[in-house]
Design an enzyme around this catalytic site. Structure first.
Site, mmCIF file in Angstrom:
data_model
loop_
_atom_site.group_PDB
_atom_site.id
_atom_site.type_symbol
_atom_site.label_atom_id
_atom_site.label_comp_id
_atom_site.label_asym_id
_atom_site.label_seq_id
_atom_site.Cartn_x
_atom_site.Cartn_y
_atom_site.Cartn_z
ATOM 1 N N SER A 13 54.280 3.520 34.543
ATOM 2 C CA SER A 13 54.395 2.902 33.226
ATOM 3 C C SER A 13 53.002 2.429 32.830
ATOM 4 O O SER A 13 52.547 1.393 33.289
ATOM 5 C CB SER A 13 55.361 1.717 33.280
ATOM 6 O OG SER A 13 56.654 2.191 33.552
ATOM 7 N N LEU A 14 52.348 3.214 31.997
ATOM 8 C CA LEU A 14 50.945 2.927 31.673
ATOM 9 C C LEU A 14 50.845 2.064 30.416
ATOM 10 O O LEU A 14 50.321 0.949 30.455
ATOM 11 C CB LEU A 14 50.197 4.254 31.493
ATOM 12 C CG LEU A 14 48.697 4.158 31.234
ATOM 13 C CD1 LEU A 14 47.965 3.501 32.398
ATOM 14 C CD2 LEU A 14 48.107 5.549 30.970
ATOM 15 N N CYS A 73 70.269 7.005 35.719
ATOM 16 C CA CYS A 73 69.165 6.043 35.772
ATOM 17 C C CYS A 73 69.688 4.790 36.461
ATOM 18 O O CYS A 73 70.593 4.131 35.946
ATOM 19 C CB CYS A 73 68.729 5.741 34.331
ATOM 20 S SG CYS A 73 67.487 4.444 34.211
ATOM 21 N N CYS A 82 56.768 -7.701 31.899
ATOM 22 C CA CYS A 82 56.200 -6.916 30.794
ATOM 23 C C CYS A 82 56.725 -7.488 29.479
ATOM 24 O O CYS A 82 57.929 -7.723 29.333
ATOM 25 C CB CYS A 82 56.578 -5.444 30.941
ATOM 26 S SG CYS A 82 55.945 -4.705 32.446
ATOM 27 N N GLY A 127 64.581 -3.614 37.131
ATOM 28 C CA GLY A 127 63.848 -3.945 38.352
ATOM 29 C C GLY A 127 62.608 -3.109 38.537
ATOM 30 O O GLY A 127 62.400 -2.100 37.863
ATOM 31 N N CYS A 130 65.735 2.892 27.330
ATOM 32 C CA CYS A 130 64.701 2.281 28.165
ATOM 33 C C CYS A 130 64.402 0.867 27.685
ATOM 34 O O CYS A 130 64.196 0.637 26.502
ATOM 35 C CB CYS A 130 63.393 3.049 28.074
ATOM 36 S SG CYS A 130 63.568 4.773 28.399
ATOM 37 N N GLU A 161 73.040 -2.631 35.607
ATOM 38 C CA GLU A 161 73.515 -1.503 34.808
ATOM 39 C C GLU A 161 72.901 -0.197 35.294
ATOM 40 O O GLU A 161 71.829 -0.182 35.894
ATOM 41 C CB GLU A 161 73.131 -1.725 33.337
ATOM 42 C CG GLU A 161 73.850 -2.912 32.718
ATOM 43 C CD GLU A 161 73.475 -3.175 31.254
ATOM 44 O OE1 GLU A 161 74.393 -3.393 30.462
ATOM 45 O OE2 GLU A 161 72.279 -3.164 30.912
ATOM 46 N N CYS A 189 59.730 -5.793 27.404
ATOM 47 C CA CYS A 189 60.907 -5.279 28.111
ATOM 48 C C CYS A 189 62.012 -6.322 28.232
ATOM 49 O O CYS A 189 61.789 -7.428 28.723
ATOM 50 C CB CYS A 189 60.499 -4.781 29.495
ATOM 51 S SG CYS A 189 61.867 -4.083 30.417
ATOM 52 N N CYS A 243 63.902 -8.960 37.038
ATOM 53 C CA CYS A 243 62.626 -8.324 37.391
ATOM 54 C C CYS A 243 61.525 -9.357 37.202
ATOM 55 O O CYS A 243 61.557 -10.138 36.262
ATOM 56 C CB CYS A 243 62.379 -7.128 36.467
ATOM 57 S SG CYS A 243 60.815 -6.271 36.785
HETATM 58 N N1 SAH Z 1 59.695 -1.344 36.641
HETATM 59 C C1 SAH Z 1 59.581 0.080 36.654
HETATM 60 C C2 SAH Z 1 60.899 0.760 36.426
HETATM 61 C C3 SAH Z 1 61.514 0.518 35.056
HETATM 62 S S1 SAH Z 1 61.318 1.988 34.156
HETATM 63 C C4 SAH Z 1 58.525 0.500 35.660
HETATM 64 O O1 SAH Z 1 58.002 -0.353 34.966
HETATM 65 O O2 SAH Z 1 58.167 1.657 35.631
HETATM 66 C C5 SAH Z 1 61.720 1.542 32.564
HETATM 67 C C6 SAH Z 1 60.715 2.126 31.594
HETATM 68 O O3 SAH Z 1 61.061 1.747 30.266
HETATM 69 C C7 SAH Z 1 59.333 1.592 31.842
HETATM 70 O O4 SAH Z 1 58.385 2.577 31.586
HETATM 71 C C8 SAH Z 1 59.252 0.495 30.816
HETATM 72 O O5 SAH Z 1 57.939 0.136 30.549
HETATM 73 C C9 SAH Z 1 59.937 1.146 29.645
HETATM 74 N N2 SAH Z 1 60.403 0.194 28.640
HETATM 75 C C10 SAH Z 1 60.602 -1.121 28.776
HETATM 76 N N3 SAH Z 1 61.039 -1.658 27.632
HETATM 77 C C11 SAH Z 1 61.125 -0.646 26.753
HETATM 78 C C12 SAH Z 1 61.570 -0.558 25.415
HETATM 79 N N4 SAH Z 1 62.015 -1.621 24.756
HETATM 80 N N5 SAH Z 1 61.530 0.643 24.810
HETATM 81 C C13 SAH Z 1 61.132 1.745 25.487
HETATM 82 N N6 SAH Z 1 60.734 1.715 26.758
HETATM 83 C C14 SAH Z 1 60.722 0.543 27.387
#
Ligand code: SAH
Length: 339
Positions: A211-212, A102, A113, A156, A330, A89, A116, A109
């Site tokens: 992504s911290l 985006c 996490c 990813g 996200c 997507e 996610c 992936c």
């Molecule tokens: N793998 C990369 C690129 C994905 S970015 C990364 O981790 O940075 C997607 C962003 O959305 C990341 O910061 C991820 O942590 C965040 N994310 C994942 N699940 C989410 C959710 N349910 N609500 C809000 N942000 C989320």
């Protein structure tokens, strides 16, 4: 067969030299693909018929298609079908300053996490460069507008598909290619340290987001498995080096998970962690999904967290929410064959 959008300008020039043609044919084809944006070899009318036939013999051109578009205010979500019937997507956001797409970089992936949705399906494969490029071209065709900004934050982990990603950035950023300014491109990683080090030495002025999501190893270990491989004490020196060498501001993404990482102590710890760094923190209200039990932090608590950071002179914003009605926000993107 290779796809033509996997080749950058140098690759195309080499291709023509190898088949005994003039090097400049490479720029001609590049121009057709990325400036005139034709989608078939037959439209490249300044090339001889033999060359067009040879290109058709050696390369595919269209391999991705849009199978579904969902629309919300200022947001479209696109579902793409790839050549092997896998799906990914992308999300288009209309901002006052332009149209931002985006894009996804992998089918599934492997980062795992815990919060996610995209990571619930294990990685099936990396996207090739052309599959990232085609996301842009297809969306531009569908919406009739130029994409001015790219965020590499879809499905990813981009730094787990590094070589294809870098070639993509090269083509998108090339003034003879899609000509998107590097500052209009943002790549986000969960913290794949060796690739951040490589990325630091590249000549592109692309924005980097990390992504911290936690201010210490205890919490980060619980929600992001990558932290076991590259804990904060390994990650942060590398980030500081990135800022020093590139002179660029780093973005930290921090999703607010109720009762997990949103306390006053967390806010204070976060201030200490990033103190003195040229960075800003993007607080992201968590998007709940049916399959995962984390809850979103309440609005007032997000404001309190925000205030603590502000008081400590940390640059901070709360991310505007886009597309949660159509699961385009996200962490809500996924890739399912059966969709
Ligand atoms: N793998 C990369 C690129 C994905 S970015 C990364 O981790 O940075 C997607 C962003 O959305 C990341 O910061 C991820 O942590 C965040 N994310 C994942 N699940 C989410 C959710 N349910 N609500 C809000 N942000 C989320």
């Amino acid at each position: 067969m290779n796809n033509i959008y996997n080749l950058n300008l140098t690759d195309l020039e080499e291709y023509f030299i190898n088949i005994g043609e003039k090097k400049f044919k490479g720029s001609q084809v590049f121009d057709w693909l990325y400036r005139k944006k034709v989608r078939s070899f037959d439209e490249m009318t300044n090339l001889k018929k033999e060359i067009i036939d040879k290109l058709k013999e050696d390369f595919t051109i269209k391999t991705v298609s849009i199978t579904k578009v969902e629309r919300d205010i200022d947001v479209n979500k696109y579902l793409f079908k790839l050549k092997d019937d896998e799906k990914v997507e992308a999300v288009l956001m209309n901002h006052p300053y332009g149209n931002s797409l985006c894009i996804s970089t992998q089918v599934g992936c492997n980062m795992g996490c815990k919060f996610c949705e995209s990571g619930r399906l294990k990685k099936v494969r990396n996207l090739e460069t052309h599959e990232m490029i085609e996301q842009i071209l297809l969306v531009e065709e569908e919406c009739g507008k130029r994409i001015s900004h790219i965020v590499i934050m879809g499905i990813g982990e981009p730094f787990d598909n590094y070589d294809n990603l870098i070639k993509f950035i090269e083509i998108v950023n090339n003034p003879k290619g899609l000509e998107l300014g590097s500052r209009h491109i943002t790549v986000s990683t969960c913290g794949v340290v060796p690739k951040i080090i490589e990325f630091t030495s590249l000549p592109y002025q692309v924005n980097l987001a990390i992504s911290l999501h936690a201010p210490n190893n205890t919490i980060r270990d619980m929600i992001m498995p990558i932290n076991k491989a590259y804990p904060l004490d390994v990650l942060f020196p590398v980030l500081k080096d990135y800022i020093k060498k590139t002179n660029r501001r780093l973005t930290f993404e921090y999703i607010m998970l109720d009762g997990v990482n949103d306390t006053e102590e967390c806010a204070k710890e976060l201030c200490e962690l990033v103190r003195g760094m040229n960075c800003y923190i993007n607080l992201i209200p968590y998007n709940e999904t049916n399959n995962i039990s984390f809850k979103r932090t309440k609005k007032e608590k997000i404001s309190q967290f925000y205030d603590i950071l502000k008081k400590n002179s940390i640059c901070v914003t709360v991310r505007r929410e886009y597309g949660s009605n159509i699961s385009a926000a996200c962490g809500q993107l996924r890739s399912k064959k059966e969709d």
